[in-house]
Design a protein around this motif. Sequence first.
Motif, PDB file in Angstrom:
ATOM      1  N   ASN A 281      13.842  -8.652 -58.050  1.00 55.89           N
ATOM      2  CA  ASN A 281      13.038  -9.513 -58.931  1.00 55.89           C
ATOM      3  C   ASN A 281      13.227  -9.187 -60.409  1.00 55.89           C
ATOM      4  OD1 ASN A 281      11.779 -10.989 -56.768  1.00 55.89           O
ATOM      5  ND2 ASN A 281      10.464  -9.208 -56.414  1.00 55.89           N
ATOM      6  N   ALA A 282      14.455  -8.844 -60.787  1.00 58.73           N
ATOM      7  CA  ALA A 282      14.780  -8.665 -62.204  1.00 58.73           C
ATOM      8  C   ALA A 282      15.110 -10.030 -62.815  1.00 58.73           C
ATOM      9  CB  ALA A 282      15.948  -7.707 -62.378  1.00 58.73           C
ATOM     10  N   LEU A 283      14.953 -10.146 -64.131  1.00 53.21           N
ATOM     11  CA  LEU A 283      15.089 -11.438 -64.798  1.00 53.21           C
ATOM     12  C   LEU A 283      16.439 -11.631 -65.483  1.00 53.21           C
ATOM     13  CD1 LEU A 283      11.537 -11.634 -66.407  1.00 53.21           C
ATOM     14  CD2 LEU A 283      12.345 -12.705 -64.288  1.00 53.21           C
ATOM     15  N   GLY A 284      17.244 -10.574 -65.579  1.00 51.62           N
ATOM     16  CA  GLY A 284      18.533 -10.697 -66.239  1.00 51.62           C
ATOM     17  C   GLY A 284      19.422  -9.521 -65.894  1.00 51.62           C
ATOM     18  N   ILE A 285      20.667  -9.590 -66.358  1.00 54.76           N
ATOM     19  CA  ILE A 285      21.649  -8.520 -66.164  1.00 54.76           C
ATOM     20  C   ILE A 285      22.084  -8.037 -67.537  1.00 54.76           C
ATOM     21  CG2 ILE A 285      23.946  -7.964 -65.275  1.00 54.76           C
ATOM     22  CD1 ILE A 285      23.491 -10.159 -63.139  1.00 54.76           C
ATOM     23  N   VAL A 286      22.129  -6.730 -67.723  1.00 57.22           N
ATOM     24  CA  VAL A 286      22.500  -6.125 -69.004  1.00 57.22           C
ATOM     25  C   VAL A 286      23.865  -5.467 -68.875  1.00 57.22           C
ATOM     26  CG1 VAL A 286      21.861  -4.427 -70.772  1.00 57.22           C
ATOM     27  CG2 VAL A 286      20.071  -5.696 -69.555  1.00 57.22           C
ATOM     28  N   THR A 287      24.721  -5.671 -69.870  1.00 56.62           N
ATOM     29  CA  THR A 287      26.021  -5.007 -69.899  1.00 56.62           C
ATOM     30  C   THR A 287      26.208  -4.315 -71.255  1.00 56.62           C
ATOM     31  OG1 THR A 287      27.435  -6.713 -70.895  1.00 56.62           O
ATOM     32  CG2 THR A 287      26.882  -6.965 -68.553  1.00 56.62           C
ATOM     33  N   GLY A 288      27.174  -3.393 -71.299  1.00 57.46           N
ATOM     34  CA  GLY A 288      27.501  -2.713 -72.545  1.00 57.46           C
ATOM     35  C   GLY A 288      28.677  -3.337 -73.267  1.00 57.46           C
ATOM     36  N   GLU A 289      28.955  -4.590 -73.011  1.00 59.16           N
ATOM     37  CA  GLU A 289      30.126  -5.241 -73.589  1.00 59.16           C
ATOM     38  C   GLU A 289      29.980  -5.446 -75.099  1.00 59.16           C
ATOM     39  OE1 GLU A 289      31.482  -7.906 -69.734  1.00 59.16           O
ATOM     40  OE2 GLU A 289      29.652  -8.397 -70.840  1.00 59.16           O
ATOM     41  N   SER A 290      31.104  -5.233 -75.792  1.00 54.18           N
ATOM     42  CA  SER A 290      31.192  -5.445 -77.233  1.00 54.18           C
ATOM     43  C   SER A 290      32.375  -6.369 -77.489  1.00 54.18           C
ATOM     44  CB  SER A 290      31.381  -4.114 -77.954  1.00 54.18           C
ATOM     45  OG  SER A 290      31.591  -4.309 -79.339  1.00 54.18           O
ATOM     46  N   LEU A 291      32.166  -7.416 -78.236  1.00 55.33           N
ATOM     47  CA  LEU A 291      33.157  -8.484 -78.359  1.00 55.33           C
ATOM     48  C   LEU A 291      34.509  -7.957 -78.847  1.00 55.33           C
ATOM     49  CD1 LEU A 291      33.485 -11.532 -78.011  1.00 55.33           C
ATOM     50  CD2 LEU A 291      32.902 -11.785 -80.442  1.00 55.33           C
ATOM     51  N   GLY A 292      35.548  -8.231 -78.051  1.00 56.27           N
ATOM     52  CA  GLY A 292      36.906  -7.896 -78.440  1.00 56.27           C
ATOM     53  C   GLY A 292      37.298  -6.453 -78.217  1.00 56.27           C
ATOM     54  N   GLN A 293      36.412  -5.631 -77.649  1.00 53.80           N
ATOM     55  CA  GLN A 293      36.728  -4.209 -77.500  1.00 53.80           C
ATOM     56  C   GLN A 293      37.849  -3.976 -76.494  1.00 53.80           C
ATOM     57  OE1 GLN A 293      34.294  -0.426 -75.890  1.00 53.80           O
ATOM     58  NE2 GLN A 293      33.269  -1.470 -77.572  1.00 53.80           N
ATOM     59  N   VAL A 294      37.837  -4.713 -75.379  1.00 52.41           N
ATOM     60  CA  VAL A 294      38.907  -4.644 -74.380  1.00 52.41           C
ATOM     61  C   VAL A 294      39.213  -6.057 -73.913  1.00 52.41           C
ATOM     62  CG1 VAL A 294      38.336  -2.312 -73.608  1.00 52.41           C
ATOM     63  CG2 VAL A 294      37.233  -4.268 -72.511  1.00 52.41           C
ATOM     64  N   ALA A 295      40.224  -6.181 -73.064  1.00 48.12           N
ATOM     65  CA  ALA A 295      40.699  -7.505 -72.660  1.00 48.12           C
ATOM     66  C   ALA A 295      39.624  -8.329 -71.962  1.00 48.12           C
ATOM     67  CB  ALA A 295      41.919  -7.354 -71.748  1.00 48.12           C
ATOM     68  N   SER A 296      38.761  -7.679 -71.188  1.00 41.09           N
ATOM     69  CA  SER A 296      37.736  -8.419 -70.456  1.00 41.09           C
ATOM     70  C   SER A 296      36.543  -8.790 -71.326  1.00 41.09           C
ATOM     71  CB  SER A 296      37.246  -7.585 -69.254  1.00 41.09           C
ATOM     72  OG  SER A 296      36.599  -6.397 -69.700  1.00 41.09           O
ATOM     73  N   GLN A 297      36.599  -8.460 -72.632  1.00 36.02           N
ATOM     74  CA  GLN A 297      35.463  -8.712 -73.510  1.00 36.02           C
ATOM     75  C   GLN A 297      35.804  -9.652 -74.664  1.00 36.02           C
ATOM     76  OE1 GLN A 297      33.595  -4.932 -74.532  1.00 36.02           O
ATOM     77  NE2 GLN A 297      33.763  -4.223 -72.428  1.00 36.02           N
ATOM     78  N   THR A 298      36.861 -10.455 -74.498  1.00 39.17           N
ATOM     79  CA  THR A 298      37.102 -11.558 -75.423  1.00 39.17           C
ATOM     80  C   THR A 298      36.168 -12.707 -75.047  1.00 39.17           C
ATOM     81  OG1 THR A 298      38.784 -12.579 -74.021  1.00 39.17           O
ATOM     82  CG2 THR A 298      39.528 -10.896 -75.587  1.00 39.17           C
ATOM     83  N   LEU A 299      35.985 -13.658 -75.950  1.00 33.79           N
ATOM     84  CA  LEU A 299      35.123 -14.801 -75.637  1.00 33.79           C
ATOM     85  C   LEU A 299      35.651 -15.581 -74.442  1.00 33.79           C
ATOM     86  CD1 LEU A 299      34.001 -16.271 -79.087  1.00 33.79           C
ATOM     87  CD2 LEU A 299      32.569 -15.219 -77.322  1.00 33.79           C
ATOM     88  N   GLU A 300      36.975 -15.719 -74.368  1.00 31.00           N
ATOM     89  CA  GLU A 300      37.552 -16.457 -73.238  1.00 31.00           C
ATOM     90  C   GLU A 300      37.284 -15.722 -71.920  1.00 31.00           C
ATOM     91  OE1 GLU A 300      39.841 -17.519 -76.933  1.00 31.00           O
ATOM     92  OE2 GLU A 300      39.103 -15.655 -76.014  1.00 31.00           O
ATOM     93  N   SER A 301      37.456 -14.378 -71.925  1.00 30.88           N
ATOM     94  CA  SER A 301      37.207 -13.603 -70.709  1.00 30.88           C
ATOM     95  C   SER A 301      35.735 -13.647 -70.322  1.00 30.88           C
ATOM     96  CB  SER A 301      37.643 -12.146 -70.915  1.00 30.88           C
ATOM     97  OG  SER A 301      39.043 -12.032 -70.983  1.00 30.88           O
ATOM     98  N   LEU A 302      34.860 -13.471 -71.291  1.00 35.66           N
ATOM     99  CA  LEU A 302      33.431 -13.478 -70.993  1.00 35.66           C
ATOM    100  C   LEU A 302      32.991 -14.822 -70.434  1.00 35.66           C
ATOM    101  CD1 LEU A 302      32.047 -11.546 -74.113  1.00 35.66           C
ATOM    102  CD2 LEU A 302      32.363 -10.659 -71.796  1.00 35.66           C
ATOM    103  N   THR A 303      33.554 -15.905 -70.969  1.00 35.97           N
ATOM    104  CA  THR A 303      33.201 -17.238 -70.473  1.00 35.97           C
ATOM    105  C   THR A 303      33.634 -17.413 -69.018  1.00 35.97           C
ATOM    106  OG1 THR A 303      33.397 -18.182 -72.687  1.00 35.97           O
ATOM    107  CG2 THR A 303      33.542 -19.707 -70.827  1.00 35.97           C
ATOM    108  N   THR A 304      34.846 -16.979 -68.702  1.00 35.09           N
ATOM    109  CA  THR A 304      35.357 -17.101 -67.333  1.00 35.09           C
ATOM    110  C   THR A 304      34.567 -16.215 -66.371  1.00 35.09           C
ATOM    111  OG1 THR A 304      37.571 -17.613 -68.155  1.00 35.09           O
ATOM    112  CG2 THR A 304      37.406 -16.831 -65.890  1.00 35.09           C
ATOM    113  N   ILE A 305      34.221 -15.008 -66.798  1.00 32.64           N
ATOM    114  CA  ILE A 305      33.453 -14.095 -65.947  1.00 32.64           C
ATOM    115  C   ILE A 305      32.042 -14.618 -65.726  1.00 32.64           C
ATOM    116  CG2 ILE A 305      32.456 -11.771 -65.837  1.00 32.64           C
ATOM    117  CD1 ILE A 305      34.994 -10.867 -67.458  1.00 32.64           C
TER     118      ILE A 305
END
Length: 400
Positions: A281-305
């Motif tokens: 019953n949690a309301l959201g998911i928290v991540t430590g992502e920082s934009l552009g830091q690694v390949a999976s943290q580009t805007l395009e990657s974040l949108t697809t994920i």
Amino acid sequence: MIWNELLIRYGELSLKGRNRSYFVRKLKKNITAVLSDLPTVVLKSERDRMFLLADDPRDMEQAIERLPFVFGIQSFSPVAKCESTLEAIYARAIEVVGSGETNGKTFKVEIKRTDKTFPLDTGELQRKIGSHVLQKFPGLIVQMKKPDIMLLVEIRNEGAFLTANIHYGAGGMPVGSNGKTLLMLSGGIDSPVAGYLMMKRGVSIDAIHFESPPFTSELAKQKVIDLAEKLCFFGSTVRLHVIPFTQIQQTIADKIPENTSMTTTRRMMLQIADKVRAEINALGIVTGESLGQVASQTLESLTTINAVTATPILRPLIAEDKLDIIDMAKKIGTYDISIRPYEDCCTIFTPSKPKTKPKLEKVNFYESFTDFEPMIDEAVQNRAIYDIPLKKDDLFDDLL
């Protein structure tokens, strides 16, 4: 020790209007948890402040050391109590001001007289106490605005209360006052800082971690448990969910093109996290992502994920520089744990050339040839759950 009690100020909670009592109750509960091993501590809450009393001086010292790390506290002051007589107040004022350096310091007396039966009015009491203190400490310099030493004297029905020391707290809001989220805790530097920042805004957290034995070790899991312990004493315990992820990662390695495998890995993790989130019953998911830091943290990657869920994904570090994140990690005591040389499953399975701009339609196409859903459900069902204990002495000693 001259201090009889602590005056705790709420700060931001004072702005909560009709909901203030709810936030104050949360803060009182969290302070009680952090000080639960101190047997003589008693808390009393009022509308805009709280008082902490302790008969044992050692308990008072421990409380003073721990309170700066509890979210929701703006500041607190050790308070010395005495009888409501001018002679007793004089003596206590000398003790309180003399507990610190006085030579060359600026000084002011401020009076709050809630007991209107006291024979002297506020102005008279201010002049008399100030004059008495200045005679004892001739090195003090009177200054009305922003003095180095502000002697606060409050005359209440039960006695006089004096303080001259202000300790600043962690600020923010009491953990648990703004709902619950699920933190994706990798074992790296960023995710525990993200959890800390969410807790500062009053959010309680469960944490989820993915392990892939035999590719990841027990030491890597212990690192994450230690990080969760560091987080839990900021005002709330943390429950850790450890997900067996080996089968899914091996399937991804076999079935998904290598340059897209990291995107699919993150999508599978997010789907698992979302199922756990729903169960708790949690309301959201928290991540430590920082934009552009690694390949999976580009805007395009974040949108697809993100496309695998409609659940809010909270990223408190999204615009932070890595050096600033490292500074925060050092401040909260997680940095030295995060840099232990034990790799998590994302690090071990990182492809040599991951796509930085993955296309959602292509990722969906690659994944369509494999039924991941049974593996996702099995991973959720077979997770290990750890209720992280609060080891107060070890944790607070590390931060002091």
